[in-house]
Every structure is written in structure tokens, then in C-alpha cells.
Design an enzyme around this catalytic site. Structure first.
Site, short mmCIF file in Angstrom:
data_model
loop_
_atom_site.label_atom_id
_atom_site.label_comp_id
_atom_site.label_asym_id
_atom_site.label_seq_id
_atom_site.Cartn_x
_atom_site.Cartn_y
_atom_site.Cartn_z
N HIS A 1 -1.35 -16.61 -0.72
CA HIS A 1 -2.07 -15.90 -1.58
C HIS A 1 -2.28 -14.31 -0.87
CE1 HIS A 1 -3.42 -19.64 -2.92
NE2 HIS A 1 -3.34 -20.05 -1.81
N LYS B 1 5.20 12.16 4.04
CA LYS B 1 5.70 10.86 3.04
C LYS B 1 7.10 10.44 3.82
CE LYS B 1 3.27 9.81 -0.45
NZ LYS B 1 3.22 8.51 -1.12
N SER C 1 8.42 13.25 0.12
CA SER C 1 8.06 13.98 -1.14
C SER C 1 8.23 15.30 -1.11
CB SER C 1 6.73 13.63 -0.96
OG SER C 1 5.69 14.35 -2.07
N GLU D 1 12.25 0.27 -3.95
CA GLU D 1 11.63 0.16 -5.34
C GLU D 1 12.54 0.02 -6.17
OE1 GLU D 1 8.21 3.59 -5.03
OE2 GLU D 1 9.30 3.59 -3.00
#
Ligand code: ARG
Length: 465
Positions: free
Chosen positions: A163, A290, A284, A297
Site C-alpha cells: 500500500h 533538476k 531542466s 518516465e
């Protein structure tokens, strides 16, 4: 009227007087994607011609001309000297038309006792066989990377989650080995799909078989198929072997999306369990701090495309009557795209697994927070105090509440607080409250203890690599 003047198709335009509409030239051809089947198409044609000659259906001189012409075409395509024509619709007619230019009349004998229907499905089955072998090899490489990294981390403690809540301590090695199993089943599924794919439909002709005395067993054997297909109608009408391969790719992609999601989470500021190097991250354009796990992804994102291909083909085949329908030409684009996409995703994932650096201190800090050894305390009460597990669970929950109130781990909770909850708890309990102890004690087959995981790695090496 000559065919040239009417613009009707040279291959089948005998009773056509006018050229196809402009829009037909856009919707009808498959050459834009089935050119990829050129190698398979030429190989199958060569065997078909040899079989025809062997059976006395065409002459040996014609066969020799055909063999030489096809060899030349293969060379022309591989050296990018071949011009594919949209007017010739597909790879089959492009090759045959060129053969006619090269060898003349014998070219017209090649299409004896076959049709484009059985020719197209034969080419695809040959292509799939190679694609499956290529995909299997890269998935095996991914397993190798996972097994190697697991071997480095059989003692690296990390929280196991259920969970998305800290559940019990495991090791990073054990966690990686879970994926070795998933990808192993993906490979088994691919092997099953390969078996059902590796049968030869050539000779089914349009749908009913042929009156020529062909030898389908010879053709099948020469092309490396395990057998000829049983039923001529099924041969040209079925696409379930492609659907099955697309399911295999989809399941594999879904597994990849899960590890990609974990890599993304583990790289995130909330976790920082791992770091990816510059090689597998991007910056970025506006936020200098970043370091984005783009490859992970994209692997997660491309899963949608692969599953979309499965859906596309299932929907194309749904409700199609026997036998070949032009709808079936739509089988190829999703197949090519899914295979290419999933292979790319596998290779990117292997790269990330090899690249990632583990941060054991960060994993450890999660173990300090989530009371991950609560089950060990409950088990201890069962073992040492003879308490039924349900009661032990209840007592443990109260002990956890004390630790939570004091803001400490279970190991750091004083014995008085514990005995206050239940006087049957003794000092000996501390021996089971450390995460190391928890992991070391889980020696059941398939469990997370380092010694058991080392055995699992040895078996995985033997089984998958
Ligand atoms: N281009 C077709 C395909 O990709 C080949 C078979 C076409 N057969 C036909 N009768 N039009 O499936």
C-alpha cells in the site's frame, strides 16, 4: 488498350480498364511499412521456386533464373539501390515486378500455386520468429543486469512496501530478483508464442489450397518451420499468433512500466534511494537543480503505445468472417511498432539498472521511521510467549503506539514501556527488533534473507542466463 495506357495494375489489372482513384493510392498500399519484410519475402520465394522445380511444376532453368534474380534484388535492397513503388502496393508485388525486369518471363512462373494471402502471412511469421529471438535476447540481458546488481546488494537493507506504506525490511537484492522472475515469465510466454508462430502457411494459396502437386512439408522444412499449417482457410484468415505476440509485448511493457515507476520514485526527493548518472538523466531548461529520470518516465509512458497496439489488432480481427479480408493488412503496423518500442524500453531499462547508484543510508532512514519490525515483535510473542498470533498482533500494535508517541524506533523503546503493555515481554525481545535480524530470519524458500537470496541468484543464473 494496353495496361500502360489504362494505368491499371500490371499484376492483376487484366480486366481493369482505368487506373485507381488517387485516394486509393493512399489507402491501399502497404509498402510504406511492409518493405521491412523484404528479406523474408525473398527467402520464402526462393524456397517456393525450388519446391516448384523439385515437383516438376516449373522447369529447372526457370528456377535458376528466379534464384539469381531474387539474390540480385536482395543485394539491391540491402545496398539501398532499390526503388520501392507505391503503385505496386506491397513488398510482394514490388519484388515480383523487379524480378520480371531482371529475368523476364520466368518471373511470371514464381507465383504459381501461391497467393499474396499465404505469401504475406508466411513473411510475417518468418519476421516474427526473428523478432521474438531478438526480443528474448535483450530481455535476457536485462535479467543479467538485474541478477548482477542483486548480487551486489544481497545485504543492502531497504523497506519493502505494501500500500506504499513501509511494511517489512527486505534487501535491495531481493527486490531486484522479483523482477527477474517477472521477466522470466515474459520470456516463457515469448517462447510459447514462438512455437505457435513457427508453422508454415505457404501453399494454402488464396484460401482453398492448390491443384498443383506442391510439397508443403518441403517448403516448411526449408524455411525452418516446425510443420506446415493444417488448414488452408485458417492459414490465411488467422492473426491470433500476432495478437499473442502483442500480448507478450504488452505484459512485458507493463512489467517494465512498474520498474520504471519504481526508478522514478526512488530517484525522487521523497525517497532518494538511488541516483542515476548524467548518462541517464536530463536537466531542466529553467530549473538548474533538476536531474530528471526521463528514460524511466518514457519507458512508463510508452507502455500505453504497446498496449494500444494489442487493442488495435484485437479490434481489427474482431468479427472478421473467413478468410482473408483486406482489414488484415492492418496487422503489420501495430506489430512493427510494438516490437520496436518494447525492445527500446527493455534496452533503456537495462541501461538504467546498470547505471544506478544505491544509497543504503537513505533506505536505512526509512527503516528507522516505519516500525518495519513490528511483525517480528508479534512473531516473537507467539514463539517465546505461546501467545496466539491474533493477540500478539494486538499487543504489538499497542507497543508501536508507545514508540510512536515517544518518537523512537521499536529497538529504542525502553523495556518498561513494553512491559507496561504486556508483562510477558522480556529484554530478549530486543534481539528481534533490528531490521538486520528481521531480514536474516526470513529464511523460508523464496524469502529475503541474504543466504536464501544468494541461493536464488545461483538458481536464476543457471535457469535464465
Ligand atoms: N499487402 C497485403 C497484406 O499486407 C498482402 C495480401 C493482399 N492480398 C490481397 N488479395 N489483396 O496483407
Amino acid at each position: 488498350m494496353s495496361e500502360q495506357k489504362s494505368g491499371a495494375n500490371k499484376m492483376w489489372g487484366g480486366r481493369f480498364t482505368t487506373a485507381p482513384a488517387e485516394i486509393m493510392k493512399k489507402i491501399n498500399p502497404s509498402i510504406g511499412f511492409d518493405y521491412r519484410l523484404y528479406r523474408q519475402d525473398i527467402a520464402a520465394s526462393k524456397v517456393h521456386a525450388r519446391m516448384l522445380a523439385r515437383q516438376g511444376i516449373i522447369g529447372e532453368a526457370d528456377n535458376e533464373a528466379i534464384q539469381a534474380g531474387l539474390d540480385q534484388i536482395l543485394k539491391e535492397i540491402e545496398e539501398s539501390r532499390f526503388t520501392f513503388s507505391v503503385d505496386l502496393e506491397d513488398i510482394h508485388m514490388n519484388v515480383e515486378a523487379r524480378l520480371k525486369e531482371i529475368v523476364g518471363e520466368p518471373a511470371g512462373r514464381l507465383h504459381t500455386a501461391r497467393s499474396r494471402n499465404d505469401q504475406a502471412v508466411t513473411d510475417v511469421r518468418l519476421w516474427m520468429r526473428d523478432a521474438i529471438d531478438g526480443l528474448d535476447a535483450v530481455v535476457q540481458e536485462l535479467q543479467r543486469a538485474l541478477i548482477e546488481r542483486a548480487g551486489e546488494h544481497v545485504e543492502t537493507l531497504m523497506p519493502g512496501f505494501t500500500h506504499m506504506q513501509v511494511a517489512q525490511p527486505v534487501t535491495f537484492g531481493h527486490h531486484l530478483m522479483a523482477y527477474v522472475e517477472m521477466f522470466g515469465r515474459d520470456r516463457q510466454r515469448l517462447a510459447g508464442a514462438r512455437e505457435r508462430t513457427n508453422i508454415c502457411p505457404l501453399g494454402a494459396a488464396a484460401l482453398a489450397g492448390t491443384a498443383f502437386p506442391i510439397d508443403r512439408h518441403f517448403t516448411a522444412e526449408q524455411l525452418g518451420f516446425s510443420a506446415p499449417t493444417e488448414n488452408s482457410m485458417d492459414s490465411v484468415a488467422s492473426r491470433d499468433h500476432i495478437v499473442e505476440l502483442l500480448f507478450c509485448c504488452s505484459m512485458l511493457a507493463v512489467h517494465l512500466s512498474r520498474i520504471a515507476e519504481e526508478i522514478t520514485l526512488w530517484c525522487s526527493d521523497g525517497f532518494r534511494f538511488i541516483a542515476l548518472s548524467d548518462a541517464f538523466t536530463t536537466g531542466s531548461s529553467i530549473m538548474p537543480q533538476k536531474r530528471n529520470p526521463d528514460a524511466a518516465e518514457l519507458v512508463r509512458g510508452k507502455t500505453g503505445r504497446v498496449v494500444g497496439s494489442l487493442n488495435a489488432l484485437l479490434m481489427t480481427v474482431k468479427g472478421l468472417p473467413m478468410t482473408f479480408m483486406k482489414d488484415m493488412q492492418e496487422d503489420k503496423e501495430p506489430m512493427f511498432d510494438a516490437l520496436e518500442t518494447v525492445q527500446l524500453c527493455v534496452e533503456a531499462t537495462t541501461g538504467m539498472i546498470r547505471d544506478l547508484t544505491v544509497r543504503p543510508d537513505q533506505m536505512r532512514s526509512f527503516l528507522e521511521r516505519g516500525f518495519p519490525t513490528a511483525t517480528d515483535l508479534a512473531d516473537w510473542l507467539v514463539r517465546e510467549g505461546g501467545i496466539p498470533f491474533r493477540d500478539a498482533h494486538h499487543i504489538t500494535a499497542k507497543v508501536v503506539a508507545r514508540a510512536e508517541a515517544k518518537g523512537c524506533t521499536l529497538s529504542a523503546l525502553d523495556i518498561e514501556s513494553m512491559r507496561d503493555v504486556d508483562p510477558r515481554i522480556t529484554e530478549k525481545v530486543y534481539s528481534v527488533l533490528a531490521p538486520e535480524h528481521s531480514v536474516n530470519s526470513r529464511r523460508s524458500y523464496g524469502g529475503t534473507s541474504p543466504e536464501v537470496v544468494r541461493e536464488a541468484i545461483a538458481r536464476a543464473n543457471a535457469r535464465w542466463l
